[in-house]
Design a protein around this motif. Structure first.
Motif, PDB file in Angstrom:
ATOM      1  N   SER A 193      28.600   0.000   6.316  1.00  0.00           N
ATOM      2  CA  SER A 193      27.817  -0.534   5.209  1.00  0.00           C
ATOM      3  C   SER A 193      26.971   0.603   4.637  1.00  0.00           C
ATOM      4  N   PHE A 194      27.049   0.703   3.329  1.00  0.00           N
ATOM      5  CA  PHE A 194      26.286   1.733   2.655  1.00  0.00           C
ATOM      6  C   PHE A 194      25.012   1.082   2.129  1.00  0.00           C
ATOM      7  N   ARG A 195      23.952   1.428   2.735  1.00  0.00           N
ATOM      8  CA  ARG A 195      22.679   0.856   2.314  1.00  0.00           C
ATOM      9  C   ARG A 195      21.966   1.833   1.402  1.00  0.00           C
ATOM     10  N   ARG A 196      21.328   1.274   0.413  1.00  0.00           N
ATOM     11  CA  ARG A 196      20.572   2.113  -0.495  1.00  0.00           C
ATOM     12  C   ARG A 196      19.278   2.545   0.164  1.00  0.00           C
ATOM     13  N   LYS A 197      18.885   3.724  -0.214  1.00  0.00           N
ATOM     14  CA  LYS A 197      17.626   4.241   0.284  1.00  0.00           C
ATOM     15  C   LYS A 197      16.496   3.427  -0.351  1.00  0.00           C
ATOM     16  N   PRO A 198      15.546   2.973   0.420  1.00  0.00           N
ATOM     17  CA  PRO A 198      14.455   2.197  -0.167  1.00  0.00           C
ATOM     18  C   PRO A 198      13.673   3.032  -1.186  1.00  0.00           C
ATOM     19  N   LEU A 199      13.254   2.361  -2.232  1.00  0.00           N
ATOM     20  CA  LEU A 199      12.501   3.055  -3.270  1.00  0.00           C
ATOM     21  C   LEU A 199      11.044   3.216  -2.851  1.00  0.00           C
ATOM     22  N   THR A 200      10.485   4.318  -3.276  1.00  0.00           N
ATOM     23  CA  THR A 200       9.062   4.516  -3.041  1.00  0.00           C
ATOM     24  C   THR A 200       8.301   3.672  -4.061  1.00  0.00           C
ATOM     25  N   PRO A 201       7.058   3.397  -3.812  1.00  0.00           N
ATOM     26  CA  PRO A 201       6.282   2.625  -4.797  1.00  0.00           C
ATOM     27  C   PRO A 201       6.267   3.292  -6.177  1.00  0.00           C
ATOM     28  N   GLU A 202       6.227   4.608  -6.232  1.00  0.00           N
ATOM     29  CA  GLU A 202       6.236   5.308  -7.518  1.00  0.00           C
ATOM     30  C   GLU A 202       7.570   5.113  -8.231  1.00  0.00           C
ATOM     31  N   GLN A 203       8.661   5.190  -7.479  1.00  0.00           N
ATOM     32  CA  GLN A 203       9.982   4.997  -8.073  1.00  0.00           C
ATOM     33  C   GLN A 203      10.127   3.557  -8.564  1.00  0.00           C
ATOM     34  N   ARG A 204       9.603   2.618  -7.793  1.00  0.00           N
ATOM     35  CA  ARG A 204       9.680   1.217  -8.175  1.00  0.00           C
ATOM     36  C   ARG A 204       8.885   0.968  -9.461  1.00  0.00           C
ATOM     37  N   GLN A 205       7.696   1.568  -9.559  1.00  0.00           N
ATOM     38  CA  GLN A 205       6.885   1.419 -10.765  1.00  0.00           C
ATOM     39  C   GLN A 205       7.582   2.039 -11.963  1.00  0.00           C
ATOM     40  N   ALA A 206       8.195   3.209 -11.766  1.00  0.00           N
ATOM     41  CA  ALA A 206       8.908   3.869 -12.865  1.00  0.00           C
ATOM     42  C   ALA A 206      10.103   3.024 -13.306  1.00  0.00           C
ATOM     43  N   ARG A 207      10.831   2.469 -12.353  1.00  0.00           N
ATOM     44  CA  ARG A 207      11.980   1.619 -12.674  1.00  0.00           C
ATOM     45  C   ARG A 207      11.531   0.373 -13.437  1.00  0.00           C
ATOM     46  N   ASP A 208      10.456  -0.246 -12.959  1.00  0.00           N
ATOM     47  CA  ASP A 208       9.949  -1.455 -13.623  1.00  0.00           C
ATOM     48  C   ASP A 208       9.461  -1.144 -15.031  1.00  0.00           C
ATOM     49  N   ALA A 209       8.805  -0.010 -15.210  1.00  0.00           N
ATOM     50  CA  ALA A 209       8.315   0.378 -16.537  1.00  0.00           C
ATOM     51  C   ALA A 209       9.494   0.617 -17.482  1.00  0.00           C
ATOM     52  N   ALA A 210      10.541   1.268 -16.984  1.00  0.00           N
ATOM     53  CA  ALA A 210      11.722   1.532 -17.813  1.00  0.00           C
ATOM     54  C   ALA A 210      12.403   0.215 -18.183  1.00  0.00           C
ATOM     55  N   ARG A 211      12.510  -0.688 -17.244  1.00  0.00           N
ATOM     56  CA  ARG A 211      13.126  -1.994 -17.524  1.00  0.00           C
ATOM     57  C   ARG A 211      12.311  -2.767 -18.550  1.00  0.00           C
ATOM     58  N   ARG A 212      10.985  -2.707 -18.418  1.00  0.00           N
ATOM     59  CA  ARG A 212      10.112  -3.410 -19.353  1.00  0.00           C
ATOM     60  C   ARG A 212      10.276  -2.839 -20.765  1.00  0.00           C
ATOM     61  N   GLN A 213      10.350  -1.506 -20.885  1.00  0.00           N
ATOM     62  CA  GLN A 213      10.541  -0.871 -22.186  1.00  0.00           C
ATOM     63  C   GLN A 213      11.886  -1.260 -22.787  1.00  0.00           C
ATOM     64  N   GLU A 214      12.928  -1.267 -21.976  1.00  0.00           N
ATOM     65  CA  GLU A 214      14.256  -1.651 -22.463  1.00  0.00           C
ATOM     66  C   GLU A 214      14.260  -3.111 -22.931  1.00  0.00           C
ATOM     67  N   ALA A 215      13.586  -3.974 -22.187  1.00  0.00           N
ATOM     68  CA  ALA A 215      13.527  -5.385 -22.560  1.00  0.00           C
ATOM     69  C   ALA A 215      12.758  -5.560 -23.864  1.00  0.00           C
ATOM     70  N   GLU A 216      11.656  -4.841 -24.018  1.00  0.00           N
ATOM     71  CA  GLU A 216      10.875  -4.937 -25.254  1.00  0.00           C
ATOM     72  C   GLU A 216      11.683  -4.441 -26.447  1.00  0.00           C
TER      73      GLU A 216
END
Length: 63
Positions: free
Chosen positions: A6-29
């Motif tokens: 099983s190939f598990r993804r490396k857990p995201l750091t809180p900074e990476q998670r915030q950056a991903r969420d911000a990018a998703r929010r911008q794309e949605a807007e």
């Protein structure tokens, strides 16, 4: 036999998670703005065509 690897993804750091969420929010807007602009253009075009049709029908009724 095949191994169950099983190939598990490396857990995201809180900074990476915030950056991903911000990018998703911008794309949605952006998607919402694009959708709203398309809806406005559609309705404006529909109203223009309706006015033209009514004018043609009124002109035809005069004759």
């Amino acid at each position: 036999m095949t191994e169950n690897v099983s190939f598990r993804r490396k857990p995201l750091t809180p900074e990476q998670r915030q950056a991903r969420d911000a990018a998703r929010r911008q794309e949605a807007e952006k998607a919402m703005r694009d959708h709203e602009a398309a809806q406005k253009a559609f309705h404006a075009n529909r109203e223009r065509l309706k006015a033209e049709r009514l004018a043609r029908e009124a002109a035809a009724a005069k004759d």
